[in-house]
Design a protein around this motif. Structure first.
Motif, mmCIF file in Angstrom:
data_model
loop_
_atom_site.group_PDB
_atom_site.id
_atom_site.type_symbol
_atom_site.label_atom_id
_atom_site.label_comp_id
_atom_site.label_asym_id
_atom_site.label_seq_id
_atom_site.Cartn_x
_atom_site.Cartn_y
_atom_site.Cartn_z
ATOM 1 N N ILE A 271 0.846 -1.190 0.000
ATOM 2 C CA ILE A 271 0.000 0.000 0.000
ATOM 3 C C ILE A 271 0.884 1.244 0.000
ATOM 4 C CG2 ILE A 271 -2.000 -1.055 1.111
ATOM 5 C CD1 ILE A 271 -0.906 -0.227 3.796
ATOM 6 N N ASP A 272 0.264 2.406 -0.191
ATOM 7 C CA ASP A 272 1.050 3.635 -0.243
ATOM 8 C C ASP A 272 1.445 4.084 1.166
ATOM 9 O OD1 ASP A 272 -1.053 5.382 0.885
ATOM 10 O OD2 ASP A 272 -2.064 5.105 -1.045
ATOM 11 N N MET A 273 2.337 5.053 1.204
ATOM 12 C CA MET A 273 2.917 5.482 2.479
ATOM 13 C C MET A 273 1.914 6.168 3.392
ATOM 14 S SD MET A 273 6.058 4.482 2.562
ATOM 15 C CE MET A 273 6.776 5.517 3.834
ATOM 16 N N ASN A 274 0.809 6.633 2.848
ATOM 17 C CA ASN A 274 -0.185 7.335 3.659
ATOM 18 C C ASN A 274 -1.154 6.385 4.352
ATOM 19 O OD1 ASN A 274 0.814 9.891 2.916
ATOM 20 N ND2 ASN A 274 -0.355 9.846 1.014
ATOM 21 N N SER A 275 -1.086 5.081 4.026
ATOM 22 C CA SER A 275 -1.997 4.100 4.613
ATOM 23 C C SER A 275 -1.369 3.451 5.838
ATOM 24 C CB SER A 275 -2.351 3.035 3.565
ATOM 25 O OG SER A 275 -2.930 3.620 2.413
ATOM 26 N N LYS A 276 -2.182 2.722 6.567
ATOM 27 C CA LYS A 276 -1.703 2.052 7.765
ATOM 28 C C LYS A 276 -1.130 0.686 7.399
ATOM 29 C CE LYS A 276 -4.815 4.245 11.116
ATOM 30 N NZ LYS A 276 -5.857 4.022 12.151
ATOM 31 N N GLY A 277 0.091 0.456 7.864
ATOM 32 C CA GLY A 277 0.752 -0.807 7.578
ATOM 33 C C GLY A 277 2.167 -0.788 8.112
ATOM 34 N N ASP A 278 2.889 -1.876 7.871
ATOM 35 C CA ASP A 278 4.277 -1.973 8.318
ATOM 36 C C ASP A 278 5.201 -1.358 7.271
ATOM 37 O OD1 ASP A 278 3.526 -3.401 10.614
ATOM 38 O OD2 ASP A 278 3.521 -5.295 9.503
ATOM 39 N N LEU A 279 6.129 -0.534 7.722
ATOM 40 C CA LEU A 279 7.075 0.100 6.809
ATOM 41 C C LEU A 279 7.997 -0.938 6.171
ATOM 42 C CD1 LEU A 279 8.227 3.359 8.641
ATOM 43 C CD2 LEU A 279 7.043 3.218 6.440
ATOM 44 N N VAL A 280 8.206 -0.780 4.884
ATOM 45 C CA VAL A 280 9.203 -1.569 4.166
ATOM 46 C C VAL A 280 10.369 -0.629 3.870
ATOM 47 C CG1 VAL A 280 9.719 -2.940 2.121
ATOM 48 C CG2 VAL A 280 7.437 -3.037 3.147
ATOM 49 N N LYS A 281 11.557 -0.973 4.368
ATOM 50 C CA LYS A 281 12.709 -0.087 4.250
ATOM 51 C C LYS A 281 13.836 -0.738 3.455
ATOM 52 C CE LYS A 281 12.014 2.516 8.552
ATOM 53 N NZ LYS A 281 12.671 3.012 9.784
ATOM 54 N N ILE A 282 14.653 0.117 2.870
ATOM 55 C CA ILE A 282 15.898 -0.328 2.259
ATOM 56 C C ILE A 282 17.033 0.198 3.120
ATOM 57 C CG2 ILE A 282 15.982 1.672 0.680
ATOM 58 C CD1 ILE A 282 17.303 -0.240 -1.364
ATOM 59 N N GLN A 283 17.934 -0.688 3.481
ATOM 60 C CA GLN A 283 19.017 -0.349 4.401
ATOM 61 C C GLN A 283 20.367 -0.564 3.723
ATOM 62 O OE1 GLN A 283 18.607 -1.577 8.568
ATOM 63 N NE2 GLN A 283 20.682 -2.391 8.492
ATOM 64 N N PHE A 284 21.276 0.392 3.932
ATOM 65 C CA PHE A 284 22.596 0.348 3.305
ATOM 66 C C PHE A 284 23.669 0.212 4.383
ATOM 67 C CE2 PHE A 284 19.791 2.926 0.652
ATOM 68 C CZ PHE A 284 19.905 2.280 -0.575
ATOM 69 N N GLU A 285 24.548 -0.760 4.199
ATOM 70 C CA GLU A 285 25.644 -0.980 5.135
ATOM 71 C C GLU A 285 26.954 -1.019 4.355
ATOM 72 O OE1 GLU A 285 24.717 -4.611 7.066
ATOM 73 O OE2 GLU A 285 23.023 -3.789 8.208
ATOM 74 N N SER A 286 27.864 -0.112 4.678
ATOM 75 C CA SER A 286 29.142 -0.039 3.977
ATOM 76 C C SER A 286 29.959 -1.308 4.204
ATOM 77 C CB SER A 286 29.939 1.172 4.468
ATOM 78 O OG SER A 286 31.238 1.171 3.906
ATOM 79 N N ARG A 287 30.640 -1.750 3.144
ATOM 80 C CA ARG A 287 31.531 -2.909 3.251
ATOM 81 C C ARG A 287 32.996 -2.476 3.371
ATOM 82 N NH1 ARG A 287 29.569 -7.951 1.884
ATOM 83 N NH2 ARG A 287 31.568 -8.573 0.959
ATOM 84 N N ASN A 288 33.197 -1.216 3.773
ATOM 85 C CA ASN A 288 34.540 -0.683 4.059
ATOM 86 C C ASN A 288 35.456 -0.651 2.835
ATOM 87 O OD1 ASN A 288 33.803 -0.512 6.812
ATOM 88 N ND2 ASN A 288 34.371 -2.650 7.122
ATOM 89 N N SER A 289 34.858 -0.630 1.641
ATOM 90 C CA SER A 289 35.676 -0.636 0.432
ATOM 91 C C SER A 289 36.388 0.698 0.205
ATOM 92 C CB SER A 289 34.805 -0.963 -0.781
ATOM 93 O OG SER A 289 33.735 -0.032 -0.905
ATOM 94 N N MET A 290 35.960 1.757 0.921
ATOM 95 C CA MET A 290 36.574 3.073 0.746
ATOM 96 C C MET A 290 37.352 3.519 1.983
ATOM 97 S SD MET A 290 35.731 4.020 -2.332
ATOM 98 C CE MET A 290 36.120 5.765 -2.276
#
Length: 365
Positions: A271-290
């Motif tokens: 559903i869209d972000m304005n509706s009631k529900g559980d958030l689906v997130k994208i998470q980024f974790e650095s692999r220390n390549s820099m």
């Protein structure tokens, strides 16, 4: 879809004393005409969600299931349930509007520019070369199946017990509809028993007719018919899937952080972000390549560079798609904009770039 390479040849050869200036696009003077803009690519993430929809339908005679058939495992509520079955993480790239540069001749000596090869989006592919060797050519990454596949919801039908299949009794208290419904349920039970008897006679060989290989087909048909009549009491459960696609373009602020993509409801699906529900997130974790790469100063990135050109060092990143603490999908991606922009001398060099990352893949003299 493969990109058609657009070769912009500004000069056939690179003079030993040639001088040209590369400037961040925002710092280009209004009267500057003799030059060319080029982009570095940035990573765009494509998320394809596969959602399973389970629809439950109450049988028309569910209230008589226990009484007439001693069945308690039945559908008791007409409803729908949704579950994310899979998340496919893919990536593509596009010209980065935050990493666009301008190569121009030095105003003092007006030396010619080197050959510059761009693709149709203006992303840099080579400098100082007339063409890209076939063995060194890298195609721009694109995502297939950009559309959304939606499966049509199947609404099941139940076999019908007609009035002429039922012998109705009068009811002095006016509850005729309930008696009619129960008598129809009894008629359905009678049909179930008749089907079961026919099935037993068939598989036991009671009938003297030699059906041969048709027995298996007939037996399956009787079982399917029995299940149809049983569904009048047990109800029906129908499963289907659909797909939903989202694109997300991370920036530096998302490094080692997360961002909300959409919401998921167990009763409504994605559903869209304005509706009631559980958030689906994208998470980024650095692999220390820099970690061991000293970042180029912002002033250097913005100031004009004589005889040099900007390129990019991308960063490896662990990408997760999550609801709460549950990981739906995980993948390691090279994200260009999490890396760093660097400079390299073009004088006397023939340089090839990876059009997917903006990174240098070879330098020859």
């Amino acid at each position: 879809m493969k990109k058609i390479i657009l070769i912009l040849s500004l000069v056939a050869s690179l003079g030993a004393e040639a001088q040209y200036v590369t400037t961040f696009a925002k710092n280009v003077q209004d009267n500057q005409e003799d030059g060319i803009f080029y982009y570095l690519p940035r990573t765009v993430i494509r998320l394809e969600f596969t959602v399973e929809e389970t629809d439950y339908y109450i049988g028309p005679y569910a209230e008589f299931a226990s009484k007439l058939l001693e069945i308690n495992d039945i559908v008791r509520e007409t409803k729908s349930e949704f579950k994310i079955m899979n998340v496919d993480i893919q990536w593509t790239n596009e010209a980065d509007p935050n990493a666009v540069y301008f190569i121009a001749s030095d105003e003092k000596n007006k030396d010619p520019l080197p050959n510059v090869i761009l693709d149709v989006d203006g992303v840099i592919m080579a400098v100082g070369l007339d063409s890209i060797p076939a063995k060194s050519r890298i195609e721009r990454q694109t995502c297939k199946n950009n559309g959304v596949d939606v499966c049509e919801r199947l609404v099941p039908t139940f076999v019908e017990i007609l009035d002429n299949d039922v012998e109705l009794d009068d009811d002095d208290d006016g509850n005729t509809l309930k008696i009619k419904s129960e008598n129809r349920a009894k008629a359905a039970v009678e049909k179930i028993y008749n089907i079961r008897t026919a099935y037993f006679d068939l598989v036991a060989g009671t009938n003297e007719v030699a059906y041969g290989e048709a027995i298996s087909y007939m037996a399956d048909g009787l079982k399917n018919l029995e299940n149809e009549y049983l569904s009048l009491f047990k109800g029906k459960i129908v499963k289907s899937t659909y797909k939903k696609v989202y694109y997300f373009t991370p920036d530096k602020s998302h490094q080692n952080s997360s961002a909300s993509i959409t919401k998921m409801s167990a009763n409504e699906g994605i559903i869209d972000m304005n509706s009631k529900g559980d958030l689906v997130k994208i998470q980024f974790e650095s692999r220390n390549s820099m970690n061991n790469v000293k970042q180029l100063a912002d002033d250097t990135k913005k100031n004009a560079q004589i005889g040099k050109i900007f390129y990019r060092l991308p960063a490896e990143t662990n990408v997760k798609v999550m609801t709460g603490n549950k990981i739906l999908a995980e993948k390691v991606l090279t994200i260009n904009q999490f890396g760093d922009v660097r400079i390299v001398s073009v004088k006397g060099n023939k340089i090839l770039f990876n059009p997917n990352t903006g990174q240098i893949i070879s330098i020859t003299h």
